[in-house]
Design an enzyme around this catalytic site. Structure first.
Site, PDB file in Angstrom:
ATOM      1  N   VAL A  46      20.976  27.833  55.393  1.00  0.00           N
ATOM      2  CA  VAL A  46      20.494  26.471  55.133  1.00  0.00           C
ATOM      3  C   VAL A  46      20.991  25.989  53.769  1.00  0.00           C
ATOM      4  O   VAL A  46      21.403  24.833  53.613  1.00  0.00           O
ATOM      5  CB  VAL A  46      18.950  26.416  55.202  1.00  0.00           C
ATOM      6  CG1 VAL A  46      18.438  25.053  54.740  1.00  0.00           C
ATOM      7  CG2 VAL A  46      18.464  26.685  56.623  1.00  0.00           C
TER       8      VAL A  46
ATOM      9  N   LEU B 257      24.608  25.041  53.996  1.00  0.00           N
ATOM     10  CA  LEU B 257      24.703  23.746  54.674  1.00  0.00           C
ATOM     11  C   LEU B 257      24.369  22.608  53.710  1.00  0.00           C
ATOM     12  O   LEU B 257      25.052  21.573  53.690  1.00  0.00           O
ATOM     13  CB  LEU B 257      23.752  23.723  55.871  1.00  0.00           C
ATOM     14  CG  LEU B 257      23.682  22.418  56.673  1.00  0.00           C
ATOM     15  CD1 LEU B 257      25.034  22.086  57.287  1.00  0.00           C
ATOM     16  CD2 LEU B 257      22.616  22.525  57.761  1.00  0.00           C
ATOM     17  N   HIS B 258      23.348  22.808  52.903  1.00  0.00           N
ATOM     18  CA  HIS B 258      22.926  21.800  51.922  1.00  0.00           C
ATOM     19  C   HIS B 258      24.037  21.526  50.908  1.00  0.00           C
ATOM     20  O   HIS B 258      24.367  20.359  50.631  1.00  0.00           O
ATOM     21  CB  HIS B 258      21.666  22.302  51.214  1.00  0.00           C
ATOM     22  CG  HIS B 258      21.202  21.437  50.094  1.00  0.00           C
ATOM     23  ND1 HIS B 258      20.895  20.100  50.238  1.00  0.00           N
ATOM     24  CD2 HIS B 258      20.983  21.721  48.774  1.00  0.00           C
ATOM     25  CE1 HIS B 258      20.509  19.590  49.075  1.00  0.00           C
ATOM     26  NE2 HIS B 258      20.564  20.560  48.170  1.00  0.00           N
ATOM     27  N   VAL B 259      24.619  22.581  50.371  1.00  0.00           N
ATOM     28  CA  VAL B 259      25.683  22.433  49.377  1.00  0.00           C
ATOM     29  C   VAL B 259      26.917  21.785  49.996  1.00  0.00           C
ATOM     30  O   VAL B 259      27.534  20.878  49.408  1.00  0.00           O
ATOM     31  CB  VAL B 259      26.047  23.807  48.762  1.00  0.00           C
ATOM     32  CG1 VAL B 259      27.265  23.689  47.854  1.00  0.00           C
ATOM     33  CG2 VAL B 259      24.861  24.373  47.990  1.00  0.00           C
TER      34      VAL B 259
END
Length: 233
Positions: free
Chosen positions: A184, A187-189
């Site tokens: 997660v 994915l955020h970065v």
């Protein structure tokens, strides 16, 4: 850019406002939220490194980053406590803004347009899109799992409260949740880098007017509609 009469307002953060410029900028995060975000991010990275160091003998060399094996074992759970407190201060401020709505369903159903950059085919959005909300709620759920299982396996303070079999199950769940939160986080970065102009929201606290219009038009309109416009400097 006013909001038409009868239009339902989106939720706004306390700091959300428009600076006339030039250039026009939109305040997205205040100093407190930005500090909170970076404390959370750094804590997560340190937990990743210290956790991997204890996960397998081939990664034990990572303990040198923390002063050796014993220090790594002592620091890891305390960094977890910092992560938990930091994230849930942020959670208390942002959870209402991350509640799902109909626009999220429309946005998710047009994910190919999202990936292809066809913003003209997407619905106007409030402060967060469905992808950002997924990351927010995913992080919240996984951090809860990590802190609960971490406490159950924290032998120094809580070892007498749980049996060895229970601690083994807790460690298994802890490891699985750790893998999930790493994914997660990646994915955020990636999403922040992929959507040009996003990272400055967490470094400077502002985004350009063009970025806000392109990616979160309903949010921008609502800020303008409520008169949150600062005079030109």
């Amino acid at each position: 850019m006013s909001t038409p009469a009868g239009t339902k307002h989106t939720k706004l953060g306390s700091e959300d406002s428009i600076r006339r410029g030039p250039p026009v900028e939109v305040v997205r995060y205040g100093p407190g939220k930005r500090i909170n975000h970076w404390v959370t991010a750094i804590s997560l990275i340190l937990l990743l490194l210290s956790g991997l160091a204890m996960f397998h003998p081939s990664l034990f060399f990572l303990t040198e980053l923390f002063g050796g094996g014993q220090m790594t074992r002592w620091l890891h759970p305390w960094i977890g406590v910092v992560l938990f407190i930091s994230f849930f201060i942020l959670f208390a401020q942002l959870w209402k803004l991350n509640l799902p709505n109909r626009d999220d369903v429309k946005w998710a159903s047009r994910i190919t347009d999202v990936i292809g950059g066809h913003e003209e085919n997407l619905p106007e959005l409030g402060k967060y899109n469905a992808g950002q909300k997924f990351i927010f709620w995913g992080m919240a759920a996984l951090i809860i799992v990590l802190i609960v299982t971490g406490i159950m396996a924290w032998e120094q303070y809580f070892g007498h409260l749980t049996s060895i079999p229970t601690q083994r199950i807790a460690l298994l769940l802890h490891s699985l949740a750790a893998v999930a939160i790493i994914l997660v986080f990646i994915l955020h970065v990636y999403a922040a880098i992929w959507t040009r102009g996003t990272i400055r929201a967490m470094t400077r606290g502002t985004v350009t007017g063009g970025w806000a219009w392109r990616h979160h038009r309903k949010w921008l309109k609502d800020i303008a509609g409520r008169g949150r416009i600062d005079p030109a400097e």
